[in-house]
Design an enzyme around this catalytic site. Structure first.
Site, PDB file in Angstrom:
ATOM      1  N   GLY A 170       0.770  -1.240   0.000  1.00  0.00           N
ATOM      2  CA  GLY A 170       0.000   0.000   0.000  1.00  0.00           C
ATOM      3  C   GLY A 170       0.794   1.278   0.000  1.00  0.00           C
ATOM      4  CG  HIS A 171       4.121   1.840   2.095  1.00  0.00           C
ATOM      5  ND1 HIS A 171       5.183   1.613   2.940  1.00  0.00           N
ATOM      6  CD2 HIS A 171       3.019   1.731   2.877  1.00  0.00           C
ATOM      7  CE1 HIS A 171       4.738   1.368   4.167  1.00  0.00           C
ATOM      8  NE2 HIS A 171       3.434   1.430   4.142  1.00  0.00           N
ATOM      9  CE1 TYR A 172       1.369  -0.317  -3.585  1.00  0.00           C
ATOM     10  CE2 TYR A 172      -0.911   0.435  -3.681  1.00  0.00           C
ATOM     11  CZ  TYR A 172       0.006  -0.579  -3.454  1.00  0.00           C
ATOM     12  OH  TYR A 172      -0.424  -1.825  -3.104  1.00  0.00           O
TER      13      TYR A 172
END
Length: 581
Positions: A501-503
């Site tokens: 989820g780290h975009y």
């Protein structure tokens, strides 16, 4: 024909940390705020007693359903992108509170070096240190100017922590003490100190004690019951938007949240945003929500796509390297979080007890804390040992070479239960001219709108910093006394798995409109009443987890929006040429 609703002061897209903070701050200031959330309504009771690994870890119940809308992915400009179809390949939070509800809780600040990365790199090493094609830039604000927003977020969230010996200047200590140290963390810290490093306790959104934040919201003490990452906290002991900023906003009487409301366009006319158009996904009815200020605070990818679908801003063209919307896509996934796992024959740990941010960390190899003169990469990353708390299904770690089934697997799986620990590196991710976002020319969503296309490939920078991190983590695991050490392998190319989820990036902040879409208040240079808040503003990804920076940016943006509502106009004077092309 969309039904037109009554105008409000501010409409906010998204209810995670970014949207929740903006909503609370502006509602407290007396403005009428409507927040639109694509997912469903949720309360704390929805997460009571749901420690169900199959449902949440394996089937990703808290993540966006990718059937109606997903992304497409490719490595190079010459390839045809293909859709990412399963939630094991891309995780984006949904429902009230967004990704802020299922996060682990690690709450690091980015380093002063990150905010001035271009200037500081040139100052210490010269321009030649920056490879051709790496598009790093200063963020348009210094850490010293930004620090008060970090402080504010930590106090809202009640973060439990202790000072990092290599850490940045702080205006105050963490509001609650660090979490307790488990035997595994004690071993990690002891080994790190013996190697001359400077470990400390991971700053945590899983609270060490009960806490009332400045808005009067209560966050409970963590029970160390595991089930934090990808789960909601049934004790109200993990700081998230549902126990902090959303109830704060509701108490004002100035805030309305509409769930299952899927925003399709920003309404734009005469150089200003007029509101948003959204669909009630229960009824299929379209609405126009007019507002004086529009805030995009959805997920990074959604912020980008909404701007592109609405034809707002100058789209980035990788062939000319001009334009800003979609530029500098970055993030921590796949080649990050690599390290070394140790297996211990004579040591046992209770790995089924834990919390999302229970862990030890060190910053000796983060940012520019170490000399890069003879290294083939820039920036760095944190080193962590985390004790999340294992669950039953995904906890059968065995040494490499062990068969994946049969008697030997069973024997070693049972023996090494509670006898293995992993230490990993969280490297910063640098932006490149060829990693960007645009609209896919082929694939569309259920409304026939183009999907977002990601073009992303690895470089020597990515591979070299990952190898460096694995080497350092292996040294720590050796010092911890592991009998068997398995090192992670560095992938040669991005495999289109967007885990974690780290975009980030695509609507990046800066001082120069030629290389940034928003100023340091997250206000668009091209549309003064449109603010784009969240990880989409990161010009690059610092070497730590992003939530504290997203929260701090939301406080900075809130201050800017309030100022804009009173005074109007651009809030920051532009400056030119702050980047490496």
């Amino acid at each position: 024909m969309a039904e037109k609703l009554k105008k409000v002061d501010v409409v906010v897209v998204g209810t995670g940390w970014a949207g929740g903070i903006v909503s609370a701050e502006l509602a407290k200031a007396g403005y009428k705020v409507v927040a639109l959330e694509r997912g469903g309504d949720r309360t704390r009771e929805d997460y009571t007693g749901v420690k169900d690994e199959l449902r949440f870890t394996d089937r990703y119940e808290m993540m966006q359903n990718l059937a109606p809308e997903t992304i497409t992915s490719r490595n190079t400009l010459e390839e045809i992108a293909l859709p990412v179809r399963t939630r094991s390949e891309m995780m984006a939070g949904t429902n009230l509170g967004g990704g802020g509800v299922h996060w682990a809780g690690a709450t690091y600040r980015f380093m002063p070096y990150d905010f001035e990365i271009y200037s500081k790199t040139v100052e210490r090493y010269g321009k030649k240190k920056i490879p051709e094609g790496m598009t790093i830039q200063d963020w348009g604000i210094t850490y010293q100017e930004f620090e008060k927003y970090y402080d504010r977020f930590e106090k809202t969230a009640g973060i439990s922590g202790e000072r990092d010996p290599f850490g940045e200047e702080r205006s105050s200590d963490y509001p609650t003490p660090p979490m307790k140290e488990s035997p595994a963390i004690t071993l990690f810290k002891k080994a790190s100190k013996e190697l001359g490093y400077h470990p400390y306790q991971v700053p945590s959104g899983n609270l060490s004690e009960g806490y009332e934040n400045p808005d009067g919201e209560t966050i409970n003490q963590c029970m160390f019951c595991s089930y934090c990452t990808q789960y909601g906290c049934d004790f109200g002991a993990k700081s998230d938007p549902m126990v902090t900023v959303i109830p704060t906003a509701k108490k004002t009487g100035n805030f309305e949240v509409r769930t299952e409301s899927y925003v399709r366009r920003v309404l734009y006319e005469g150089g200003k945003a007029k509101g948003v158009m959204y669909v009630d996904t229960n009824t299929g009815i379209e609405y126009e929500q007019p507002a004086d200020v529009v805030v995009l605070a959805a997920f990074s990818l959604t912020n980008n796509r909404l701007l592109m679908l609405s034809n707002i801003g100058r789209a980035y063209n990788p062939k000319t390297r001009k334009g800003v919307i979609g530029r500098n896509f970055n993030g921590q996934f796949n080649i990050t979080f690599l390290g070394a796992r140790g297996f211990f024959n004579d040591k046992k740990f209770n790995l089924y007890m834990g919390a999302g941010a229970l862990g030890g960390a060190l910053s000796d190899f983060a940012g520019d804390n170490f000399d890069h003169t003879n290294l083939d990469f820039i920036n760095g990353g944190g080193i962590e040992l985390r004790q999340y708390g294992d669950a039953a299904i995904a906890s059968n770690h065995v040494p490499k070479g062990t068969p994946r089934w049969g008697a030997e697997f069973k024997e070693k799986s049972i023996f090494y239960t509670n006898r293995n620990l992993v230490v990993w590196y969280t490297p910063a991710i640098m932006p490149w001219w060829h990693n960007y976002l645009d609209l896919d020319p082929t694939y569309t969503d259920e409304f026939n709108d183009p999907l977002l296309r990601v073009t992303n490939k690895y470089t020597d920078q990515d591979r070299n910093i990952a190898k460096f991190g694995i080497e350092k983590t292996k040294g720590i695991v050796e010092q911890m006394g592991a009998d068997i050490i398995d090192e992670d392998e560095v992938p040669q190319e991005f495999d289109h798995i967007y885990q974690g989820g780290h975009y980030a990036g695509g609507v990046v902040m800066g001082a120069d409109p030629e290389t940034s879409a928003v100023n340091n208040y997250l206000q668009m240079w091209d549309v003064e009443n449109l603010f784009v808040v969240g990880g989409s503003a990161f010009p690059h990804f610092g070497g730590h987890h992003p939530t504290a920076t997203i929260g701090a940016l939301a406080y900075r943006a809130s201050e800017g929006i309030e100022k804009y509502l009173k005074e109007g106009g651009q809030l920051v004077e532009e400056k030119r040429k702050s980047f490496q092309a």
